[in-house]
Write a protein that holds these residues in place. Structure first.
Motif: not given
Length: 788
Positions: A472, A474-475, A480, A482, A604, A607, A627, A630
């Protein structure tokens, strides 16, 4: 490079490598576990585009105010350049054009490589220089078979050596095999050149000082009354340190830690041990007293005026019976007690200075400090204290201390007032480049090997070929990033590696039984081709099984590059008997599958907005921990970037004691027109959306934006002005804010009021249609009001 500016905040290890660029620009010395070439390239881009080094890259998710796109472009450009290198390499290895195209497109649509190359990270430069080295080495080998020692032969050889040097100057990995002494020499030269630049740039002190030996700095001799800094021998924790913060538990006294940076809180004053009612040794006027083996001393922290102290209290982290807490104790004017006393035990001195084994000398004497009352030894180990101690290294007093972790030395000492001008000074040996080079390699190796703490996304090498889990990055904002590979490309490359091993093993068994398979020219050709690529794969993959440090999926990328090339070679062999058109059709089918798989997981990588249902459907392996919670449930709930457009509306009612305010949107045509506008416009004399235009009080100023003018007849314009005009002075002057010079609540309507059929009033003026709609809505909601 698609949407490389997104996200506009720090992602994953940009925390580290962006920070290193800032330190290069600030010329602050630091130590990293990787060589400097890739970091220097990123720093060059940042410097050219105006980065001043002040942004700290402290946390993932921090918004950028630096030229981060220029910094990201360095690994992105090198990632793009890797694709044609793969094509050229396979062509140079005598593979067919369709095969080279297949492998290069597999690289193009490999999600993991795309994700990694879009951020300020080192793996993309590493893979690029690895690919460049393989291409140049293949070119050199081809030239070696046909025209050895020609000008082209020398050119290929020199370029291969320089490229190999660039590989090991980005990250520590195993290079290709069959490297000649001349190639190795060029590799050494390239790495040495990068380190020369590294040391030239980093001329100022920084937080890397603690990792390097003290020979990088200068100091003097030691005696009672000297102000000194004490450094731990065995760990890279740094200096014996204290600060004006107390332990939250235990004795609650002042914290003692190891701190890796030079700081005034590292300074200690050596005093002679004494007791109440006994005067302190007057080191300014009495004879000079050197510190010898067995000397009983006290160490007074110069900033907080507290003594280095220990007692029978358990330390905050190493809470065991044989460990005692070490603290800062006392106050100004307080002599102290026996728990402040320490006995110096000299362990060894420098062989070139016999006196250094008898009395304390800066840099040359390693010593232990034994607590006078409890017999424990001042001790430190690679254990970090919690956030309340700023993650600094723990210092304890250990009754069962390991000697290597109980050794200390004095790094600096101020000039003693009793020392004569011609007193012996401790002279450094100034390290040359070779010494710095070798020490930096040792420090990087040691630091690398000590990265053994577990990470929530670390993984072991045996799992990488099967892609059981990603990382992972960044969220934020229901999006996200990934790191996950393209499953089709990834698993196809793994299948190719396994296939080659099985077939090669089978052929070896047949050869043992007397079969003549290796007399087949075609088989020998493909065996050499696949064997070369498999060797590169093994050299970049197998060494990780020997490492106990933290490892991540992205460490597999150099090996993945060879695996993808190997999958191309296997494809070339399997389709070698097919007609070119059929072979191309098969390659196209495989490419289409790779592209579709890439597209499925692309949100992913970039983003991009995604939905929860799509995320769940993309979780092909249960250990892929995307995630999904999210993301929004439906596409309609995805919040697109907001603009400054607003739908025209008016607020009717809302007077104190009257009916509730009703907000009425304009008709559908007006809404569509508003959506087509480039900016929001508040009409002349109009109301701020959702605001009570009849409310009493001071009108809040509101900015009107220029918009495309709407055609209005002179009659309509006159009617509008007649409505908003004042009663005492004719028509008011219209301000540039969209209001008349009179506040809206002072304007009086002079238009006639017509009672339409049904008893509802129709008001003339700029809010005609909106108010009529409001009245109709109010009539439906509150029919009883009509009687009034």
């Amino acid at each position: 490079m698609f949407r490389i500016s997104h996200p506009t905040s720090v992602v994953f290890d940009e925390v580290h490598f962006g920070k290193f660029a800032g330190r290069y620009i600030k010329t602050r010395y630091f130590v990293d576990v990787h060589p400097p070439l890739a970091k220097l390239l990123i720093t060059a881009a940042a410097f050219i585009f105006g980065f001043d080094g002040d942004f700290d890259f402290k946390d993932i998710g921090n918004l950028y105010n630096v030229p981060y796109v220029a910094m990201r472009m360095v690994p992105a450009t090198l990632g793009v350049a890797t694709v044609p290198l793969a094509y050229l390499t396979l062509r140079a290895l005598d593979c067919k054009a369709s095969t080279a195209l297949l492998a290069s497109l597999f690289l193009t649509f490999e999600n993991g490589l795309v994700t990694q190359s879009r951020h300020i990270l080192l793996d993309s430069p590493l893979v690029f220089f690895t690919a460049l080295t393989i291409f140049l080495f293949v070119g050199f080998s081809n030239e070696d078979r046909h025209r050895p020692f020609s000008e082209h032969w020398w050119a290929w050889l020199v370029l291969t050596g320089l490229s190999l040097g660039a590989v090991v100057s980005c990250k520590w990995v195993v290079g290709t095999s069959r490297v000649s002494l001349r190639t190795w020499s060029r590799h050494f030269f390239a790495r040495a050149l990068c380190l020369i630049i590294h040391f030239m740039i980093l001329g100022s002190s920084g937080d890397g000082d603690a990792f390097m030996s003290s020979e990088f700095r200068q100091t003097l001799d030691v005696a009672v009354g000297s102000q000194i800094t004490i450094r731990h021998v065995n760990t890279q924790g740094g200096y014996l340190h204290s600060h004006s913060h107390n332990y939250p538990g235990g004795s609650g006294q002042q914290q003692i830690t190891l701190y890796p940076h030079r700081d005034e809180n590292n300074l200690w004053l050596i005093l002679n041990a004494t007791a109440d009612n006994y005067p302190q040794y007057d080191y300014e006027h009495q004879p000079l007293e050197y510190i010898k083996h067995g000397s009983r001393i006290r160490l007074r922290h110069t900033v907080t005026d507290k003594a280095l102290h220990s007692h029978d209290v358990r330390p905050p982290v190493s809470d065991v019976d044989f460990q005692n807490e070490v603290s800062g104790y006392g106050m100004a004017g307080f002599t102290g007690d026996l728990n402040d006393d320490w006995v110096v035990e000299i362990e060894r001195g420098d062989k070139s200075d016999k006196e250094s084994s008898k009395r304390l000398k800066t840099l040359r004497t390693h010593f232990k400090l034994r607590h006078f009352m409890t017999g424990c030894y001042l001790f430190s180990h690679a254990v970090k204290l919690p956030e309340w101690a700023f993650d600094q290294q723990e210092v304890t007093c250990n009754k069962q201390a390991v000697k290597t972790n109980s050794l200390w030395y004095v790094e600096t000492a101020s000039k003693h007032p009793q020392l004569p001008p011609n007193a012996e000074r401790v002279n450094y040996k100034i390290p040359g480049f070779v010494s710095k080079f070798w020490e930096l390699q040792k420090v990087m190796w040691t630091t690398n090997s000590k990265l053994t703490d577990r990470h929530v996304y670390d993984s072991r090498p045996w799992s990488w070929p099967f892609l059981p889990r990603g990382i992972n990055f960044w969220i934020k904002d229901h999006k996200q990033i990934y790191l996950i590979g393209n499953p089709f490309v990834w698993w196809s490359s793994t299948a190719s590696v396994i296939t080659y091993m099985l077939v090669r093993g089978f052929l070896i068994l047949r050869a043992k039984r007397g079969c003549k398979d290796f007399e087949n020219t075609k088989l020998v050709k493909y065996d050499m081709l696949c064997g070369f690529l498999f060797t590169g794969y093994a050299l970049h993959y197998l060494p990780f099984f020997l490492m106990s440090r933290q490892l991540f999926l992205h460490h597999y990328f150099p090996a993945l590059y060879f695996a993808i090339l190997l999958s191309g070679a296997v494809f070339d062999f399997v389709t070698s008997t097919l007609r070119p058109r059929i072979r191309l059709q098969v390659a196209c089918v495989l490419i289409i599958i790779a592209v579709l798989t890439f597209d499925k997981f692309s949100p992913l990588a970039y983003g991009s907005p995604w939905t929860r249902s799509k995320c769940n459907k993309a979780t092909w392996v249960k250990t892929w921990d995307f995630a999904c919670s999210e993301f929004y449930d439906e596409v309609t709930r995805i919040q697109l970037p907001t603009s400054n457009k607003s739908i025209p509306s008016a607020t009717i009612g809302g007077e104190p004691g009257g009916r509730a305010a009703v907000i009425v949107d304009d008709d559908a045509d007006a809404v569509r027109a508003a959506e087509g506008e480039t900016s929001t416009m508040i009409p002349l004399g109009g109301a701020e959306p959702g605001r009570d235009v009849f409310a009493q009080g001071e009108t809040k100023e509101m900015t009107s934006y220029q918009s495309r003018p709407k055609a209005v007849s002179s009659e309509e314009n006159e009617k509008v002005l007649s409505v908003v005009g004042g009663t005492t002075g004719g028509i008011s002057e219209v301000s540039d804010k969209g209001y008349t010079s009179n506040p809206p609540h002072q304007a009086e309507s002079t238009s006639e009021q017509v009672m339409p059929q049904g008893g509802h009033r129709k008001t003339e003026g700029p809010l005609d249609q909106a108010e009529a709609l409001a009245n109709e809505a109010a009539h439906e909601l509150y029919p009883e009001d009509d009687s009034t």
